[in-house]
Write a protein that holds these residues in place. Structure first.
Motif, PDB file in Angstrom:
ATOM      1  N   UNK A  74     -39.593   3.281  78.316  1.00 27.86           N
ATOM      2  CA  UNK A  74     -38.677   2.829  77.274  1.00 27.86           C
ATOM      3  C   UNK A  74     -38.652   3.832  76.131  1.00 27.86           C
ATOM      4  N   UNK A  75     -37.545   3.848  75.428  1.00 29.40           N
ATOM      5  CA  UNK A  75     -37.387   4.638  74.208  1.00 29.40           C
ATOM      6  C   UNK A  75     -37.134   3.656  73.074  1.00 29.40           C
ATOM      7  N   UNK A  76     -37.819   3.831  71.965  1.00 31.06           N
ATOM      8  CA  UNK A  76     -37.660   2.937  70.817  1.00 31.06           C
ATOM      9  C   UNK A  76     -37.079   3.742  69.658  1.00 31.06           C
ATOM     10  N   UNK A  77     -35.921   3.335  69.168  1.00 30.18           N
ATOM     11  CA  UNK A  77     -35.251   4.049  68.086  1.00 30.18           C
ATOM     12  C   UNK A  77     -35.014   3.112  66.906  1.00 30.18           C
ATOM     13  N   UNK A  78     -35.275   3.623  65.724  1.00 29.42           N
ATOM     14  CA  UNK A  78     -35.046   2.883  64.483  1.00 29.42           C
ATOM     15  C   UNK A  78     -33.564   2.973  64.136  1.00 29.42           C
ATOM     16  N   UNK A  79     -32.891   1.830  64.140  1.00 26.40           N
ATOM     17  CA  UNK A  79     -31.458   1.822  63.890  1.00 26.40           C
ATOM     18  C   UNK A  79     -31.087   1.267  62.534  1.00 26.40           C
ATOM     19  N   UNK A  80     -32.075   1.022  61.663  1.00 20.91           N
ATOM     20  CA  UNK A  80     -31.757   0.443  60.351  1.00 20.91           C
ATOM     21  C   UNK A  80     -32.304   1.266  59.186  1.00 20.91           C
ATOM     22  N   UNK A  81     -33.262   2.157  59.466  1.00 23.52           N
ATOM     23  CA  UNK A  81     -33.810   2.993  58.411  1.00 23.52           C
ATOM     24  C   UNK A  81     -35.031   2.433  57.716  1.00 23.52           C
ATOM     25  N   UNK A  82     -35.442   1.233  58.070  1.00 19.65           N
ATOM     26  CA  UNK A  82     -36.629   0.643  57.460  1.00 19.65           C
ATOM     27  C   UNK A  82     -37.877   1.363  57.967  1.00 19.65           C
ATOM     28  N   UNK A  83     -38.694   1.931  57.096  1.00 18.54           N
ATOM     29  CA  UNK A  83     -39.855   2.731  57.540  1.00 18.54           C
ATOM     30  C   UNK A  83     -40.822   1.919  58.407  1.00 18.54           C
ATOM     31  N   UNK A  84     -41.247   2.523  59.522  1.00 16.06           N
ATOM     32  CA  UNK A  84     -42.278   1.929  60.363  1.00 16.06           C
ATOM     33  C   UNK A  84     -41.811   0.866  61.335  1.00 16.06           C
ATOM     34  N   UNK A 119     -48.515  -2.357  75.684  1.00 18.71           N
ATOM     35  CA  UNK A 119     -49.369  -2.835  76.779  1.00 18.71           C
ATOM     36  C   UNK A 119     -48.589  -3.099  78.063  1.00 18.71           C
ATOM     37  N   UNK A 120     -47.286  -3.331  77.926  1.00 17.67           N
ATOM     38  CA  UNK A 120     -46.485  -3.712  79.087  1.00 17.67           C
ATOM     39  C   UNK A 120     -45.505  -2.632  79.530  1.00 17.67           C
ATOM     40  N   UNK A 121     -45.263  -1.630  78.682  1.00 15.21           N
ATOM     41  CA  UNK A 121     -44.273  -0.606  78.994  1.00 15.21           C
ATOM     42  C   UNK A 121     -44.796   0.783  78.631  1.00 15.21           C
ATOM     43  N   UNK A 122     -44.242   1.798  79.298  1.00 17.09           N
ATOM     44  CA  UNK A 122     -44.580   3.187  79.011  1.00 17.09           C
ATOM     45  C   UNK A 122     -43.591   3.709  77.972  1.00 17.09           C
ATOM     46  N   UNK A 123     -44.059   3.898  76.747  1.00 19.11           N
ATOM     47  CA  UNK A 123     -43.179   4.362  75.667  1.00 19.11           C
ATOM     48  C   UNK A 123     -43.094   5.880  75.730  1.00 19.11           C
ATOM     49  N   UNK A 124     -41.918   6.408  76.026  1.00 22.32           N
ATOM     50  CA  UNK A 124     -41.761   7.857  76.176  1.00 22.32           C
ATOM     51  C   UNK A 124     -41.261   8.515  74.890  1.00 22.32           C
TER      52      UNK A 124
END
Length: 331
Positions: A246-256, A267-272
């Motif tokens: 999976x790829x996780x992208x910040x779409x709102x600009x809120x830090x962190x 724990x359940x997915x491979x974050x690339x």
């Protein structure tokens, strides 16, 4: 569990019951038809499948199947056969030999010649009753499976996710289920894409016929049922599933916010990749899937459950990967 009702979801008039098992890893499916006069044990009493359904006791039927034959039923789909078949313009089935049976409404004899036939709503439910095992023979009960596979093919074959979603919206009043809409769409689409060799069909629940008060009833043989599922599971038993990327992208600009999502999913997915989206203008969390396999949709549902938010949508830019667009700290 697929349950066919003649013309109503509220007042069930059962015409067919099919136990279905689908393996999303090996992409194989088993269909097992259950005659309506099958006797099951529920709360220490003998009841028929037909009786439970006429009383609207679907959850009790699921429990009785588990208690009587040792198979746990996870979900059900109840279908208003008449209205659904009418809505899609009929259903095409192959009639293996010339047959005749009474019309369910008029009792007039219907003649169907051997070959491919398009059945109207009335003909479909009359045909399903004729081969349901309500009469003397259960020889053709498994032919009911072709009716539902044909309906599925007409609704979902060679269609995009959005097209199928639109079809589901149009027919939503003709079925009831404890599946989510996303699960129904992904399951149905996956079934239509299966190779014929991957569908273990034309099987009927192993039973012994017993005559009671002049009527034939069917008593399950659990040991033979175990053999059928054992053969199926030996073919489809998957290896341990690898974690999906999976790829996780910040779409709102809120830090962190993207890192916070990663902590919940690691724990359940491979974050690339964890990073920022091209825009911070997203107003809701989107779980973007680009493969229409049921295993991918199942993972998307898991992501939504782990995060507690998220709308599942499709996008063509990443193959077999989810892109998490994280708009707010609500996750």
């Amino acid at each position: 569990l697929i349950i066919g009702s003649d013309k109503s979801l509220e007042q069930i008039s059962p015409n067919s019951v099919i136990l279905t098992s689908y393996n999303s890893i090996s992409e194989e499916s088993l269909l097992l038809s259950i005659p309506l006069r099958t006797i099951l044990q529920f709360s220490g009493e003998a009841v028929t499948v037909q009786q439970l359904l006429k009383e609207g006791r679907i959850e009790d039927l699921k429990s009785a199947i588990n208690d009587s034959i040792g198979i746990e039923v996870d979900h059900y789909i109840l279908v208003n056969v008449f209205d659904l078949v009418e809505k899609i313009g009929g259903v095409s089935v192959n009639i293996p030999e010339n047959i005749s049976f009474p019309d369910i409404n008029t009792d007039v004899t219907v003649l169907l010649e051997k070959g491919e036939k398009n059945l109207s709503g009335d003909l479909a439910i009359s045909y399903l009753h004729y081969i349901s095992g309500e009469g003397e023979s259960i020889l053709y009960v498994s032919d009911q499976q072709d009716v539902y596979l044909s309906i599925l093919d007409k609704l979902m074959a060679n269609k995009s996710y959005s097209e199928i979603a639109n079809e589901m919206q149009l027919i939503s009043e003709y079925f009831a289920s404890d599946f989510s809409v996303e699960e129904l769409i992904s399951l149905g689409s996956s079934m239509t894409k299966l190779q014929e060799s991957k569908i273990f069909k034309d099987k009927t629940l192993p039973i012994i016929v017993v005559e009671i008060d002049g009527n034939n009833y069917h008593v399950p043989q659990p040991e033979k049922i175990t053999e059928i599922f054992g053969e199926f599971e030996s073919v489809v038993t998957p290896e341990e599933k690898e974690k999906s990327d999976i790829i996780i992208l910040n779409g709102c600009g809120s830090p962190g916010i993207a890192n916070s999502a990663g902590n919940k999913l690691q724990n359940d997915f491979q974050i690339v990749e964890i990073g920022n989206a091209a825009s911070f203008q997203y107003t809701e969390t989107k779980i973007i899937v680009t493969s229409f396999k049921i295993s991918v949709i199942e993972d998307a549902i898991s992501i939504r459950e782990l995060l507690g938010v998220g709308k599942i949508v499709t996008d063509g830019s990443l193959s077999d990967t989810y892109k998490m667009l994280s708009p707010s700290p609500l996750m």
